[in-house]
Write an enzyme that holds these catalytic residues in place. Structure first.
Site, PDB file in Angstrom:
ATOM      1  N   GLU A 103       0.967  -1.169   0.028  1.00  0.00           N
ATOM      2  CA  GLU A 103      -0.065   0.075  -0.064  1.00  0.00           C
ATOM      3  C   GLU A 103       0.680   1.054  -0.058  1.00  0.00           C
ATOM      4  O   GLU A 103       0.322   2.277  -0.464  1.00  0.00           O
ATOM      5  CB  GLU A 103      -0.842   0.054   1.272  1.00  0.00           C
ATOM      6  N   TYR A 134       3.953  -4.728  13.192  1.00  0.00           N
ATOM      7  CA  TYR A 134       2.705  -4.040  12.849  1.00  0.00           C
ATOM      8  C   TYR A 134       2.127  -3.312  13.769  1.00  0.00           C
ATOM      9  O   TYR A 134       1.725  -3.704  15.083  1.00  0.00           O
ATOM     10  CB  TYR A 134       1.767  -4.974  11.971  1.00  0.00           C
ATOM     11  N   ARG A 181      -0.927  -1.850  14.251  1.00  0.00           N
ATOM     12  CA  ARG A 181      -2.482  -1.957  14.427  1.00  0.00           C
ATOM     13  C   ARG A 181      -2.814  -3.460  14.822  1.00  0.00           C
ATOM     14  O   ARG A 181      -2.877  -4.275  14.148  1.00  0.00           O
ATOM     15  CB  ARG A 181      -3.392  -1.695  13.244  1.00  0.00           C
TER      16      ARG A 181
END
Length: 840
Positions: free
Chosen positions: A9, A284, A286
Site C-alpha cells: 500500500e 505492525y 495496528r
C-alpha cells in the site's frame, strides 16, 4: 520486466521491501485503496443484498492502468498489503481491478518488514481470505448507510453540514455525557490532615490521618487535641511485595502511554509508528494482541541477559482482555531487540525507545519490594496517624521501565527511617488543609481510547481516525484554559500554636482535554433522542462482535446487514417526516425592560442569544455568543451583556474604534475597512482603548509592505496552508528552505519570479478578451477556466487545437449540469455494481 510483481500500500514500505528481494522482484505501491464506494452517492444497492458499487477514483485511474500493465508483464503477482481486514480488502480490490488470475496471484502477509519476515511470507503464501474481506465490507457498508441516511436529516433538522457516524457519534456521546456529569457535580469541601514527625536523631517521618475531617470546626478541634501531646510508634509491619511489568503494547496502550509520557496526540503516535513499521524497525502497529512470538521472546532474553544479567530475565506469556483480540497476531515490539534506539527524527526515536522499553521490560523479572506500614498514636486522643514506605530490594524490570497512570492523585511512597514499636516521635508540624471533592476528569485523547476499548467500541485501526474526525467536524475541541484561582484554608499546629491562613490554587484546568462544542452537543442530543439504538454503547459493541464473527466465518455479512437495516431504515423515515427541528434552545429569562423572553440557541453561524420571538410584532434581536461561552452554561446576565456590542472605544487617527462579536469571533473595527481579531485572552466586554490601539498598530505593522517589486508592494502573512508573501494579487507560498522571519530582497524576488514562471508554464491558451484560458492540471489533464468556472478536458481533446467556440460551449454546459445534479441528488440511481467478495 521482473518475473515477480509485489504490490504493497505504501511507497515507503515498497522501498524497504525492495532492498530484501532480488532482481527478479519489482515492488510497487497501490497508495492505499485503489477502489472504494463513490463519494457523491450511497453506492450500496440495499435491494440486492447490499451489493456495494466500488469505483476507481479519477486520481487513481492512471495508477491502476500502470499496475495492470505491470501485472500483465509479470509471471507472478504477490499481494502484500497489511495483515488486517482493511489490508485484505485492498488485496481483494487489487485482484478485482487488475483482473488478476488465481493461478498467478498469491497473497502474503508479514507483521514486520524485515528480510526474514518477508522471505518467510514468500515461502508461505496463501489465498485472499474472503471472510476478512467481508468483515471489512460489512463495516464499510454499514457505516456508509448510517452516515448517508442520517446526515441529510441533520442538515434539515439541526445544522447544514452536520454529519453522523456510527463510532464517531458514540465517541461524541461519551464526551457530552462526561461534560454533563462535570457541570452537574456539586463539590463539597473537607480537610485533609498531614503531619511531620521526627525521630530523636532528626530523621523525618511524613504521616497522615487516614480519614478526612468534615469541616473547619472539626479541623480546629482536632488540632487543639494535639497541643502538648506526645507521640510514639504504636504499630509497625514489614511485608515483602512484588511489582510485575505491564504487557507489551497494543495499539490502544501505545496511544495512551505515548500521550502520557511523550505528550503525543493519537494521530501523531500512529503517524510515527507507521514510519517506524515501514522502515522495518517495529512490528505492525495496528493490533489488539499482547502476544510475543518465540522469535521475539528469544531476542528479548538474549538482550536482557547481555545487558543486565541472568537474574533480570523472566519469560512471560500474556493474554489480552480486548474483545475480539486476534491472538495469532503479535504485540507491537522492536524487530531487533539489540537496537536500543532507532528512528529518522527525534519523535520517532522517542517513540521507538518507548516501544523497546515496554517490550523488553515485559520479559524481565519482577521487582522485589519491602513495604513498611507504621501507625503513630498520641496520648491525648484515639485517632492514629499512618505512614508508609517502600524500599526496592531488587529492581528487576524497573531498571528499564515503569508504566504511567491516569490517576493524577497517585503519590509515590518514599523511604522511611528505621523505626521500632514504642519509639518516641517529635511533632514538628500538623496541618489541616481544605480540599474539595472533584468531578470526573474530562477525557483526554488517551483516556477516550481506553474507554472506547473497554466498551468494545471500535478496533485498533479506528481509534485515531475517530478522534480526528470528531475534532475536524467541530463537534469536539481541546480545552485551552489553564484553570481559575480558588481560595482554600489551611490550619497549622506548630510549637503548640494553631495558625490559619488563606491560600490560592489553580483549579478546573481543561488544557488539551476534550470538550463538546455547542454544535456537538446539539447534534448529540438530537441523535440520542431519535436514534438512541444506534448510539447505544451495547449496540455498537455488538456490531463489532458481528464484524469479528464475519471475519471468523461464523456469520454472513449480508444477513447481519439485513437484520440491521430492517429496523434502521423505517426509523430514519419516521424521524425525517416527524421530528421537530433541534436548535438546542434554552430560555434564560425575560428582558428586565421589555419583558421579552431571552433565549440562546444554535443559529446558522453558531451559538447566539435572542431577545424576543418571531411571533412578536418587532423582529427579534440577535447577538453571537463569545468563544468562551456555550449554550449550556451561559447565564441571563451574560447574555444581556452581549447586546451591548458593538462598543465604541474611542478614536484612532481620526477614525472611530469599535469592538464587536462576529461569525469568526470578537474583533476590532477601524476606519470602516480594517478588522483586527482579538487575541484569546482579550475580552470584548472589557477591552480598553489602549489595548485596542496596540492590536491595530500590530496589524498595521504586519500588513506593511516588506519590499516593493516592479512598483507593487510585497506583504507577508501566515494562512491556512502556512507562510506566504502576497504580490500583485498573487499568494506565493514560502517553503521551509527560506527563513520566513528574515526574507532577503533576493529571496522575495526569487519567489515572485518562480511563481510567475510557474503560472506561465501552466498556461496553454489564453483568450484574454473573453476571460477564458486553458491551463495544465494534475495527472496530465487540462482545464478550461473562466472566472470561478473550471471544466476538465477529457483525454480525447487536444488542448492546443481546441477552438474558442468549443471552450465557450464547455463553460456554458457547466452550470446547467450542476443544477441538474442537485435536483437528482435525492432520486434513486441505477448503478452498475460488482459482486461482493465471493470465494473463487
Amino acid at each position: 520486466m521482473a518475473k515477480n510483481l509485489v504490490i504493497v500500500e505504501s511507497p515507503a514500505k515498497a522501498k524497504t521491501i525492495e532492498k530484501f528481494l532480488g532482481k527478479d522482484y519489482k515492488v510497487a505501491s497501490s497508495f492505499g485503496h485503489i477502489a472504494d464506494l463513490p463519494a457523491k452517492e450511497l453506492g450500496v444497492d440495499v435491494e440486492k443484498d447490499f451489493e456495494p458499487k466500488y469505483i476507481v477514483s479519477s486520481d487513481k485511474k492512471d495508477l491502476v492502468k500502470k499496475l495492470k500493465k505491470m501485472a500483465a508483464d509479470s509471471d507472478m503477482v504477490w499481494l502484500a498489503s497489511d495483515e488486517d481486514r482493511e489490508g485484505e480488502a485492498i488485496a481483494w480490490h487489487l485482484a478485482e481491478q487488475l483482473d488478476l488470475k488465481k493461478e498467478n496471484t498469491k497473497r502474503i502477509v508479514f507483521n514486520a518488514i524485515t528480510k526474514s519476515a518477508v522471505q518467510h511470507a514468500i515461502d508461505n503464501p496463501r489465498t485472499i481470505d474472503y471472510d476478512l474481506v467481508n468483515a471489512q465490507q460489512a463495516r464499510r457498508v454499514l457505516d456508509r448507510i448510517v452516515g448517508y441516511e442520517i446526515s441529510p436529516i441533520l442538515w434539515r433538522k439541526v445544522k447544514g453540514g452536520a454529519s453522523a457516524g456510527r463510532v464517531q457519534s458514540v465517541a461524541v456521546r461519551l464526551i457530552v455525557e462526561r461534560e454533563d456529569e462535570i457541570q452537574n457535580f456539586d463539590s463539597e469541601n473537607f480537610f485533609r490532615v498531614d503531619a511531620d514527625f521526627a525521630t530523636e536523631s532528626g530523621q523525618l517521618v511524613k504521616a497522615k490521618l487516614p480519614s478526612n475531617l468534615k469541616s473547619l470546626k472539626d479541623a480546629q478541634n482536632f488540632l487543639d487535641l494535639n497541643k502538648g501531646a506526645t507521640f510514639h510508634v504504636d504499630d509497625l509491619t514489614k511485608k515483602p511485595a512484588k511489582k510485575s511489568p505491564a504487557p507489551p503494547f497494543t495499539t490502544s496502550t501505545l496511544q495512551q502511554e505515548a500521550s502520557r509520557k511523550l505528550f503525543f496526540n493519537v494521530s501523531r503516535t500512529m503517524q510515527l509508528a507507521q514510519r517506524l513499521y515501514e522502515a522495518g524497525l517495529i512490528t505492525y502497529m495496528r493490533t489488539d494482541s499482547v502476544n510475543l512470538s518465540k522469535e521475539a521472546k528469544s531476542g528479548a532474553r538474549e538482550e536482557v541477559v547481555k545487558a543486565y544479567g541472568d537474574d533480570y530475565h523472566k519469560e512471560r506469556n500474556y493474554k489480552g482482555k480486548s474483545k475480539g483480540a486476534q491472538e495469532a497476531h503479535e504485540a507491537i515490539r522492536p524487530t531487533n531487540f539489540a537496537m536500543h534506539s532507532a528512528g529518522a527524527d527525534r519523535d520517532q526515536i522517542r517513540l521507538y525507545e518507548l516501544i523497546w522499553k515496554r517490550a523488553i521490560a515485559s520479559q524481565m523479572s519482577d521487582a522485589q519490594l519491602e513495604r513498611t506500614n507504621v501507625s503513630i498514636a498520641a496520648n491525648t486522643h484515639d485517632k492514629k496517624f499512618t505512614a508508609s514506605g517502600e524500599i526496592v530490594k531488587f529492581d528487576g524490570f524497573l531498571k528499564v521501565y515503569l508504566e504511567s497512570t491516569d490517576d493524577e492523585d497517585l503519590e509515590q511512597q518514599g523511604l522511611l527511617p528505621a523505626l521500632k514499636v514504642n519509639q518516641a516521635l517529635v511533632n514538628r508540624k500538623i496541618t489541616a488543609t481544605e480540599r474539595f471533592t472533584r468531578p470526573p476528569y474530562r477525557y483526554t485523547e488517551a483516556s477516550l481510547v481506553k474507554q472506547l476499548e473497554e466498551l468494545g467500541i471500535g478496533r485498533p485501526s479506528t481509534y485515531a481516525p475517530t478522534i480526528t474526525t470528531i475534532q475536524n467536524r467541530k463537534y469536539i475541541e481541546k480545552g485551552q484554559s489553564e484553570g481559575v484561582e480558588r481560595e482554600y484554608v489551611q490550619l497549622s499546629l506548630a510549637k503548640d500554636k494553631v495558625s490559619q491562613k488563606k491560600l490560592t490554587e489553580k483549579t478546573g484546568s481543561d488544557k488539551n482535554k476534550l470538550i463538546p462544542t455547542d454544535v456537538g452537543r446539539v447534534v448529540n442530543n438530537f441523535l440520542v433522542e431519535h436514534f438512541g439504538s444506534i448510539l447505544d454503547y451495547n449496540f455498537t459493541a455488538k456490531v463489532e462482535e458481528s464484524f469479528d464473527n464475519i471475519a471468523e466465518g461464523k456469520e454472513e455479512w449480508t444477513d447481519m446487514m439485513d437484520h440491521f437495516y430492517k429496523s434502521f431504515h423505517p426509523k430514519v423515515k419516521d424521524v425525517a417526516e416527524n421530528a421537530e427541528r433541534e436548535v438546542g434552545e434554552r430560555v434564560l429569562g425575560t428582558h428586565p425592560e421589555s419583558g421579552k423572553p431571552v433565549s440562546v440557541r444554535l443559529g446558522r453561524f453558531g451559538a447566539m442569544a435572542q431577545i424576543g420571538t418571531v411571533e412578536d410584532e418587532d423582529k427579534p434581536e440577535f447577538a453571537s455568543l463569545l468563544p468562551t461561552q456555550n449554550l449550556n452554561t451561559i447565564t441571563l446576565e451574560e447574555a444581556l451583556e452581549l447586546f451591548k456590542l458593538p462598543r465604541t472605544l474611542g478614536e484612532y487617527n481620526g477614525y472611530p474604534v469599535e469592538v464587536n462579536q462576529g461569525r469568526y469571533g470578537p474583533y476590532i473595527k477601524f476606519n470602516e475597512k480594517t478588522f483586527v481579531s482579538l487575541e484569546k485572552d482579550d475580552d470584548p466586554m472589557s477591552i480598553t482603548f489602549e489595548r485596542a490601539a496596540e492590536l491595530i498598530q500590530a496589524k498595521e505593522k504586519a500588513d506593511a509592505p516588506i519590499y516593493v517589486y516592479e512598483d507593487q508592494p510585497v506583504t507577508k502573512g501566515v494562512g491556512r496552508f502556512g507562510p506566504y508573501i502576497k504580490w500583485a494579487g498573487m499568494f506565493i507560498s514560502v517553503n521551509k528552505k527560506y527563513d520566513f522571519d528574515n526574507l532577503s530582497n533576493q529571496d522575495i524576488e526569487t519567489l515572485i519570479k518562480d511563481k510567475i514562471q510557474k503560472e506561465k508554464d501552466k498556461l496553454i491558451v489564453d483568450w484574454e478578451e473573453e476571460g477564458i484560458r486553458i491551463e495544465k492540471a494534475r495527472w496530465g489533464r487540462h482545464n478550461v477556466i473562466k472566472g470561478k468556472t473550471k471544466v476538465e478536458l477529457s483525454k480525447d481533446i487536444d488542448p492546443l487545437s481546441i477552438t474558442l467556440e468549443k471552450a465557450k460551449e464547455l463553460i456554458e454546459k457547466k452550470s446547467p449540469k450542476k443544477k441538474a445534479t442537485r435536483k437528482k441528488s435525492t432520486a434513486k440511481k441505477k448503478t452498475t455494481t460488482k459482486k461482493g467478495a465471493s470465494k473463487k
